[in-house]
Design a protein around this motif. Structure first.
Motif, short mmCIF file in Angstrom:
data_model
loop_
_atom_site.label_atom_id
_atom_site.label_comp_id
_atom_site.label_asym_id
_atom_site.label_seq_id
_atom_site.Cartn_x
_atom_site.Cartn_y
_atom_site.Cartn_z
N THR A 120 13.99 -3.02 12.87
CA THR A 120 12.93 -2.23 12.24
C THR A 120 12.73 -0.90 12.97
OG1 THR A 120 11.25 -3.30 13.61
CG2 THR A 120 11.73 -4.32 11.48
N GLY A 121 13.76 -0.47 13.71
CA GLY A 121 13.60 0.68 14.61
C GLY A 121 13.50 2.04 13.96
N ASP A 122 13.70 2.12 12.63
CA ASP A 122 13.57 3.41 11.95
C ASP A 122 12.15 3.67 11.47
OD1 ASP A 122 16.24 4.04 12.27
OD2 ASP A 122 16.83 3.17 10.35
N ILE A 123 11.31 2.64 11.46
CA ILE A 123 9.98 2.79 10.87
C ILE A 123 8.90 2.37 11.85
CG2 ILE A 123 10.81 2.48 8.53
CD1 ILE A 123 8.86 -0.36 10.13
N GLU A 124 7.66 2.68 11.47
CA GLU A 124 6.47 2.18 12.16
C GLU A 124 5.38 2.03 11.12
OE1 GLU A 124 6.12 5.22 15.07
OE2 GLU A 124 5.21 6.69 13.71
N VAL A 125 4.35 1.30 11.48
CA VAL A 125 3.23 1.09 10.55
C VAL A 125 1.99 1.73 11.15
CG1 VAL A 125 1.73 -0.60 9.44
CG2 VAL A 125 4.20 -1.03 9.59
N LYS A 126 1.40 2.68 10.41
CA LYS A 126 0.18 3.33 10.85
C LYS A 126 -1.00 2.53 10.32
CE LYS A 126 2.25 7.91 11.16
NZ LYS A 126 2.26 9.32 10.68
N VAL A 127 -1.79 2.00 11.25
CA VAL A 127 -2.83 1.04 10.92
C VAL A 127 -4.03 1.71 10.26
CG1 VAL A 127 -4.43 -0.67 11.86
CG2 VAL A 127 -2.13 -0.48 12.78
N GLU A 128 -4.55 1.05 9.24
CA GLU A 128 -5.81 1.45 8.62
C GLU A 128 -6.91 0.45 8.99
OE1 GLU A 128 -6.54 4.13 6.87
OE2 GLU A 128 -4.50 4.92 7.07
N THR A 129 -6.60 -0.84 8.87
CA THR A 129 -7.58 -1.87 9.22
C THR A 129 -6.88 -2.94 10.07
OG1 THR A 129 -7.17 -3.23 7.26
CG2 THR A 129 -8.86 -1.50 7.07
N ALA A 130 -7.67 -3.64 10.87
CA ALA A 130 -7.11 -4.70 11.73
C ALA A 130 -8.19 -5.75 11.98
CB ALA A 130 -6.61 -4.13 13.04
#
Length: 607
Positions: A120-130
């Motif tokens: 998954t090294g090409d992407i990341e997830v920008k968090v909105e809620t946790a």
């Protein structure tokens, strides 16, 4: 940015690529509230809103964290803006191994920050809620494969150890192999999966069995060491083809390849011979063999029991390397070496040797560059004898020869020395046994009976008392049972027994003779089986594969405990649940049992 758990990423990348090949059609997100696993997001998902669940693998200075689940890792970007300050606080303060839910948007990593070693090294997830679903207290050890932990600590906190990539991989691979075995046996060859009882009665001979008390005074069940009798009775019942992923029990000390409870692939067929069973197992293993371990070639080679002992000193030879045992009795018969002459004077006296390549660190007889031998024994050998010995053993410069002289059984000592020498040479950097190579071997023509160790004048079954004699030796069963070969066959993989089976006795008369006259056993214990054989029992045979040992060899695990979810310790204890444990006298009363405590334990209980 290459963060510290790069080793995990390398390892998981390899494992995940295999899982994706094998399980690409599987929907891991059905029935659950996540949208994706932590191992499946790619650049094609950019712009999508996703919800992930997992454990915090790593967190760096409130900027990002790595979320882990069973399938892989995903980098999670922690928001830094004021509007999401509560999310930043929540995730920045969450301890490692806490369980969290995050929802956010998939985006490409900034140029230069991609990680090609991570699926998954090409992407990341920008968090909105946790949300922190469960916070983790201080860990007894780090959940990382390269962190060394004592086995006792791993066993005590097995539920944490199971989070490691290696154990996750081992158990998932085990599950896939078993499923493929079921497909091969049931779907392709008409086997019936039958569960047999766990509570039964004592079986004569074989390993020691666990006893289970009953409510009838003085009467006990036994936990079966295998479903042997039941699968034979299923053949009498006309089921024709049976198999089971069977739980088995043996009350004996643990070893790296043994557990008090273990699993075997148990198989029985009617109207089959030894060759038929062998073809079945070769096809079964070929069909279920994991792709990343390469292919296996069939048919497997075969070797007799006598050949295995003569050439390797064991009935489960590791054929990945040479160093065969050579009989040099004839070369030394004319020597003046006293201990050799003493050995050869025995009825079955021999002198045998193994040649260890580059074994100069282990000095017995060493070959010099000029072709002469360096040894205290050379003063007893003429030049011609030395030359003959070098030729017979194919000795090269810096090779070492180990000798053993005595009765025929000393072969086993050389067999052990052969393996120990291989260990020493490999520790010194010489590769003899490629761990990625798998050498299967059938060992056949075992003796039907062997002398008991504690009383050599009495006989015991080499396999078990239900094994049929070799057709050519049937008459010897009644005249000289010590010379009878059996229809018993073992499957060996890289020097480890991974399966064993036989064609069974299907005649009640012959079975009774073996039990009563040869083994001196009380046949009344097996009256149910003997009676069944009188009601038209078909010829039948079978085999059992040791699943734990087989999987441990496939994944190159040091112990079968590394391929079992909840194994017992070396002493047979469950260190996590503290079993076995004491029970009260009131709990024992219905079973008519009273415990007689040793004095030391009485005093300990008082304190």
């Amino acid at each position: 940015y290459l963060y510290p758990n790069v080793l995990h990423q390398l390892y998981w990348g390899y494992r995940e690529s295999f899982l994706c090949i094998r399980l690409s059609f599987v929907d891991f997100n059905s029935f659950v509230t996540r949208t994706n696993t932590c191992g499946e997001l790619r650049s094609a998902h950019v712009g999508q809103e996703v919800t992930l669940y997992g454990w915090i693998q790593y967190q760096r200075q409130g900027l990002f964290l790595v979320l882990r689940d069973f399938q892989g890792l995903t980098q999670i970007i922690i928001p830094q803006d004021e509007a999401h300050s509560h999310v930043k606080k929540l995730l920045s303060n969450a301890p490692v191994e806490s369980v969290v839910r995050v929802t956010g948007t998939v985006s490409l990593r900034p140029p230069g920050q991609e990680n090609p070693k991570m699926p998954t090294g090409d992407i990341e997830v920008k968090v909105e809620t946790a949300e922190i679903l469960n916070s983790c207290k201080k860990l007894p050890f780090e959940i990382k494969d390269f962190i060394k932990k004592t086995e006792a600590l791993r066993m005590q906190y097995r539920y944490l150890d199971l989070r490691s990539f290696q154990l996750q991989y081992n158990l998932r691979l085990r599950s896939q192999i078993v499923m493929r075995m079921r497909e091969y046996l049931c779907n392709l060859h008409g086997f019936v999966d039958v569960e047999t009882p766990t509570l039964f009665k004592r079986t004569p001979g074989g390993a020691k069995e666990f006893l289970v008390p009953s409510r009838e005074a003085g009467k006990f069940y036994s936990l079966p060491q295998s479903p042997q009798q039941f699968k034979q009775l299923l053949m009498v019942g006309g089921l024709d083809r049976y198999f089971q992923v069977a739980r088995c029990y043996r009350d004996e000390g643990s070893r790296p390849d043994r557990q008090p409870e273990f699993t075997q692939i148990d198989i029985e067929m009617s109207f089959v011979d030894q060759a038929g069973i062998q073809r079945l197992i070769e096809g079964l293993l070929q069909y279920s063999w994991p792709e990343e371990r390469g292919s296996i070639t069939t048919p497997f080679p075969s070797m007799t029991y006598e050949e295995a002992l003569a050439d390797y000193g064991t009935d489960k030879p590791d054929t990945r390397f040479g160093m065969k045992i050579v009989d040099i009795s004839d070369f030394l018969r004319r020597s003046d070496i006293q201990f050799v002459q003493n050995a050869l004077s025995y009825p079955r006296g021999t002198v045998k040797a193994i040649c260890i390549p580059q074994g100069v660190e282990i000095v017995e007889i060493t070959c010099r560059p000029d072709g002469s031998l360096k040894s205290l024994l050379t003063k007893f050998l003429g030049e011609k004898q030395q030359s003959e010995l070098i030729q017979a053993l194919n000795m090269q410069v810096d090779d070492v020869v180990l000798l053993a002289a005595g009765e025929h059984k000393q072969c086993s000592a050389l067999g052990s020395l052969r393996l120990e020498s291989a260990d020493l040479l490999e520790a010194a950097g010489l590769v003899l046994r490629n761990p990625t190579v798998f050498h299967f071997l059938w060992v056949v023509d075992f003796p039907l009976f062997l002398p008991k160790e504690e009383n050599p004048t009495e006989l015991e079954s080499a396999h078990h008392p239900f094994t049929a004699p070799h057709p050519s030796d049937t008459s010897l069963l009644y005249s000289d049972p010590t010379k009878v070969r059996s229809q018993h066959y073992d499957l060996v993989l890289n020097g480890n027994e991974v399966g064993g089976g036989s064609i069974r006795i299907h005649s009640a008369e012959q079975q009774r003779f073996v039990l009563e006259k040869v083994l001196k056993e009380d046949s009344e214990v097996l009256s149910h089986l003997l009676e069944a054989l009188e009601f038209g029992a078909p010829p039948h045979g079978g085999i059992a594969l040791g699943l734990d040992r087989l999987i441990s060899l496939i994944v190159d695990a040091p112990s079968i405990r590394d391929v079992i979810a909840f194994p017992k310790s070396f002493k047979g204890r469950d260190l996590m649940g503290n079993a076995p444990d004491y029970v009260t006298p009131e709990e024992l009363e219905p079973y008519h049992i009273q415990v007689s405590w040793p004095l030391a334990e009485k005093e300990a209980k008082k304190t």
